[in-house]
Design a protein around this motif. Sequence first.
Motif, PDB file in Angstrom:
ATOM      1  N   ILE A  80      -3.666  15.153  -9.062  1.00 42.80           N
ATOM      2  CA  ILE A  80      -2.776  15.118  -7.771  1.00 42.80           C
ATOM      3  C   ILE A  80      -3.827  15.482  -6.596  1.00 42.80           C
ATOM      4  CG2 ILE A  80      -2.508  17.870  -7.847  1.00 42.80           C
ATOM      5  CD1 ILE A  80       0.444  16.909  -7.324  1.00 42.80           C
ATOM      6  N   LEU A  81      -4.978  15.929  -6.672  1.00 41.08           N
ATOM      7  CA  LEU A  81      -5.994  15.880  -5.658  1.00 41.08           C
ATOM      8  C   LEU A  81      -6.297  14.632  -5.377  1.00 41.08           C
ATOM      9  CD1 LEU A  81      -8.273  19.109  -6.394  1.00 41.08           C
ATOM     10  CD2 LEU A  81      -6.549  18.897  -4.698  1.00 41.08           C
ATOM     11  N   ILE A  82      -6.480  13.487  -6.096  1.00 38.79           N
ATOM     12  CA  ILE A  82      -6.993  12.315  -5.849  1.00 38.79           C
ATOM     13  C   ILE A  82      -5.801  11.609  -5.221  1.00 38.79           C
ATOM     14  CG2 ILE A  82      -7.545   9.987  -6.693  1.00 38.79           C
ATOM     15  CD1 ILE A  82      -9.050  11.539  -9.068  1.00 38.79           C
ATOM     16  N   ALA A  83      -4.725  11.655  -5.741  1.00 40.41           N
ATOM     17  CA  ALA A  83      -3.522  11.051  -5.068  1.00 40.41           C
ATOM     18  C   ALA A  83      -3.155  11.613  -3.700  1.00 40.41           C
ATOM     19  CB  ALA A  83      -2.270  11.241  -5.804  1.00 40.41           C
ATOM     20  N   THR A  84      -3.364  12.919  -3.659  1.00 41.37           N
ATOM     21  CA  THR A  84      -3.110  13.426  -2.127  1.00 41.37           C
ATOM     22  C   THR A  84      -3.944  13.033  -1.172  1.00 41.37           C
ATOM     23  OG1 THR A  84      -2.451  15.480  -2.932  1.00 41.37           O
ATOM     24  CG2 THR A  84      -3.204  15.799  -0.943  1.00 41.37           C
TER      25      THR A  84
ATOM     26  N   ARG B 134       0.553  -1.267  -0.071  1.00 45.16           N
ATOM     27  CA  ARG B 134      -0.084   0.084  -0.095  1.00 45.16           C
ATOM     28  C   ARG B 134       0.771   1.421   0.142  1.00 45.16           C
ATOM     29  NH1 ARG B 134      -4.687   0.554   4.251  1.00 45.16           N
ATOM     30  NH2 ARG B 134      -5.732  -0.869   3.045  1.00 45.16           N
ATOM     31  N   ILE B 135       1.781   1.204   0.929  1.00 48.31           N
ATOM     32  CA  ILE B 135       3.011   2.202   0.673  1.00 48.31           C
ATOM     33  C   ILE B 135       3.559   2.615  -0.409  1.00 48.31           C
ATOM     34  CG2 ILE B 135       4.902   3.193   1.570  1.00 48.31           C
ATOM     35  CD1 ILE B 135       4.515   1.834   4.281  1.00 48.31           C
ATOM     36  N   LYS B 136       3.832   1.562  -1.292  1.00 50.54           N
ATOM     37  CA  LYS B 136       4.372   1.646  -2.554  1.00 50.54           C
ATOM     38  C   LYS B 136       3.659   2.133  -3.617  1.00 50.54           C
ATOM     39  CE  LYS B 136       6.269  -2.475  -3.183  1.00 50.54           C
ATOM     40  NZ  LYS B 136       6.969  -3.326  -3.818  1.00 50.54           N
TER      41      LYS B 136
ATOM     42  N   TRP C  90      -4.443   6.920   3.852  1.00 48.08           N
ATOM     43  CA  TRP C  90      -3.785   5.685   4.043  1.00 48.08           C
ATOM     44  C   TRP C  90      -2.398   5.464   4.220  1.00 48.08           C
ATOM     45  CZ3 TRP C  90      -7.230   4.975  -0.787  1.00 48.08           C
ATOM     46  CH2 TRP C  90      -8.581   4.841  -0.450  1.00 48.08           C
ATOM     47  N   LEU C  91      -1.553   6.448   4.116  1.00 47.03           N
ATOM     48  CA  LEU C  91      -0.081   6.453   4.638  1.00 47.03           C
ATOM     49  C   LEU C  91      -0.049   6.257   6.235  1.00 47.03           C
ATOM     50  CD1 LEU C  91       1.907   9.090   2.452  1.00 47.03           C
ATOM     51  CD2 LEU C  91       1.936   6.364   2.626  1.00 47.03           C
ATOM     52  N   PRO C  92       0.576   5.337   6.720  1.00 48.74           N
ATOM     53  CA  PRO C  92       0.646   5.048   8.021  1.00 48.74           C
ATOM     54  C   PRO C  92       1.913   5.693   8.507  1.00 48.74           C
ATOM     55  CG  PRO C  92       1.545   3.270   6.766  1.00 48.74           C
ATOM     56  CD  PRO C  92       1.072   4.009   5.673  1.00 48.74           C
ATOM     57  N   LYS C  93       1.784   6.019   9.947  1.00 47.01           N
ATOM     58  CA  LYS C  93       2.836   6.711  10.667  1.00 47.01           C
ATOM     59  C   LYS C  93       3.771   5.727  11.047  1.00 47.01           C
ATOM     60  CE  LYS C  93      -0.022  10.113  12.983  1.00 47.01           C
ATOM     61  NZ  LYS C  93      -0.547  10.523  14.074  1.00 47.01           N
ATOM     62  N   PRO C  94       5.270   6.163  11.006  1.00 46.89           N
ATOM     63  CA  PRO C  94       6.475   5.194  11.307  1.00 46.89           C
ATOM     64  C   PRO C  94       6.019   4.420  12.534  1.00 46.89           C
ATOM     65  CG  PRO C  94       6.918   7.475  10.462  1.00 46.89           C
ATOM     66  CD  PRO C  94       5.479   7.328  10.553  1.00 46.89           C
TER      67      PRO C  94
ATOM     68  N   ILE D  50       3.603  13.339   8.076  1.00 42.35           N
ATOM     69  CA  ILE D  50       3.690  13.298   6.609  1.00 42.35           C
ATOM     70  C   ILE D  50       2.482  13.879   5.973  1.00 42.35           C
ATOM     71  CG2 ILE D  50       3.140  10.878   6.174  1.00 42.35           C
ATOM     72  CD1 ILE D  50       5.368  13.113   3.963  1.00 42.35           C
ATOM     73  N   GLN D  51       1.288  13.395   6.752  1.00 46.90           N
ATOM     74  CA  GLN D  51      -0.078  13.663   6.521  1.00 46.90           C
ATOM     75  C   GLN D  51      -0.379  15.175   6.141  1.00 46.90           C
ATOM     76  OE1 GLN D  51       0.758  11.364   8.294  1.00 46.90           O
ATOM     77  NE2 GLN D  51      -0.167   9.434   7.832  1.00 46.90           N
ATOM     78  N   PRO D  52      -0.398  16.138   7.051  1.00 45.68           N
ATOM     79  CA  PRO D  52      -0.684  17.777   7.043  1.00 45.68           C
ATOM     80  C   PRO D  52       0.368  18.236   6.067  1.00 45.68           C
ATOM     81  CG  PRO D  52       0.389  16.954   9.171  1.00 45.68           C
ATOM     82  CD  PRO D  52      -0.016  15.638   8.620  1.00 45.68           C
TER      83      PRO D  52
END
Length: 383
Positions: free
Chosen positions: A172-176, A8-10, A182-186, A72-74
């Motif tokens: 780019i709005l969709i990807a953002t 998912r990250i990739k 969905w990007l997890p925190k470390p 990373i999210q904000p």
Amino acid sequence: MTDTAYFRIKLIVFALVSASFTNVYITQPVLPVLQDEFAVDLVMVSFSISGVILGIALSNLPFGMLIDRYDIQPIVLVGGTMVAAAGLVCALTDNFWVLIAARFVQGLFIPALTTCLAAYLAKTIPLASLSVVMGSYVSATVLGGLGGRLLGGWIHPPLHWRYAFITASVFILIATFMAVKWLPKPAKDLSVNKTPVSFVSLLKRKELFLIFLCALGSFSVFSSVFNYLPFRLEGAPFNFSTESITLVFLVYITGIFMGPTAGRLSNRFGSGNTLLLGSGILAVSLLVILMQSVVAIVIGLIGVCMGFFMVHAAAVGALNKKLTSGHGRANALYVLFYYIGGGLGITAAGFAYKQGGWNVMILLSITMLIIPVLTGLSERKQN
């Protein structure tokens, strides 16, 4: 990290980085069209590319500091929203300088989506997989660069180049929003670096400084060739249309495969050997595209893509393998040097092209390859 989370990250990073780089090069295949529409000269119209690059160069260091301290999210949310908004301004304006200003704003916020993601990967992905993952990251930059060129060159004839900006903004709005959701925190609390590494201390490390210079030198060559390629192909003896020029940019697909391949080569043979091999391929390919033959130019451009993305992926992987902290700042410096090289390369090559034509510009580019060669030799000594 589970295989599902890793995939998912990739996937998210690939989509976001691709969307970001789509915006960087969107005007490149239609530079002659913009030159006629806005009644400006060759060097001035190239600001629609170099203006973005300047913005990226100026904002990389601040964003590198932010990603070493915050989630990373904000950062991604603000960056993606601003890039999309500025893209819509580009689509609507009839003023050349408003277009350039909006392109500059896009450049200012693209590092929120690229530099910050590279640092995020370096802190999140296991070291054993880092070279290959960074190679995939580089492949995403390739797909984005190709996508922007195809949007600009193929949407223009049936509609108008302005629609390319609208499409890129939606993408780019969709990807953002995907990344924010969905990007997890470390796993570890890395949002605040208690002993931050300074930019100066990173620059004082000789092995890192050479990698930064490698980014500058190699991208100055690559950006020069592809920025002035439309002018070369539009003129005699080729007389290509905008659609035909855009087709030539399909050679960029080569870079999609070279990113992960370069990562595997670096793991097996060392980053130094990979840098030297990529530099050699670049040098030979630049000589090939001096020939006045469509076949030779296409073959040479494929080689330019292979060589450059081999150098770029090997350098990014080598940089992040040398780091134990300060990933955001180090990647910001890398991208800063990378885009300074691109901006200087485009500007210097523009004057070389105006004064001496395509051949003089290519010979100037060849001289810049001494930088990645020296970096490769240094890396070999360290391995």
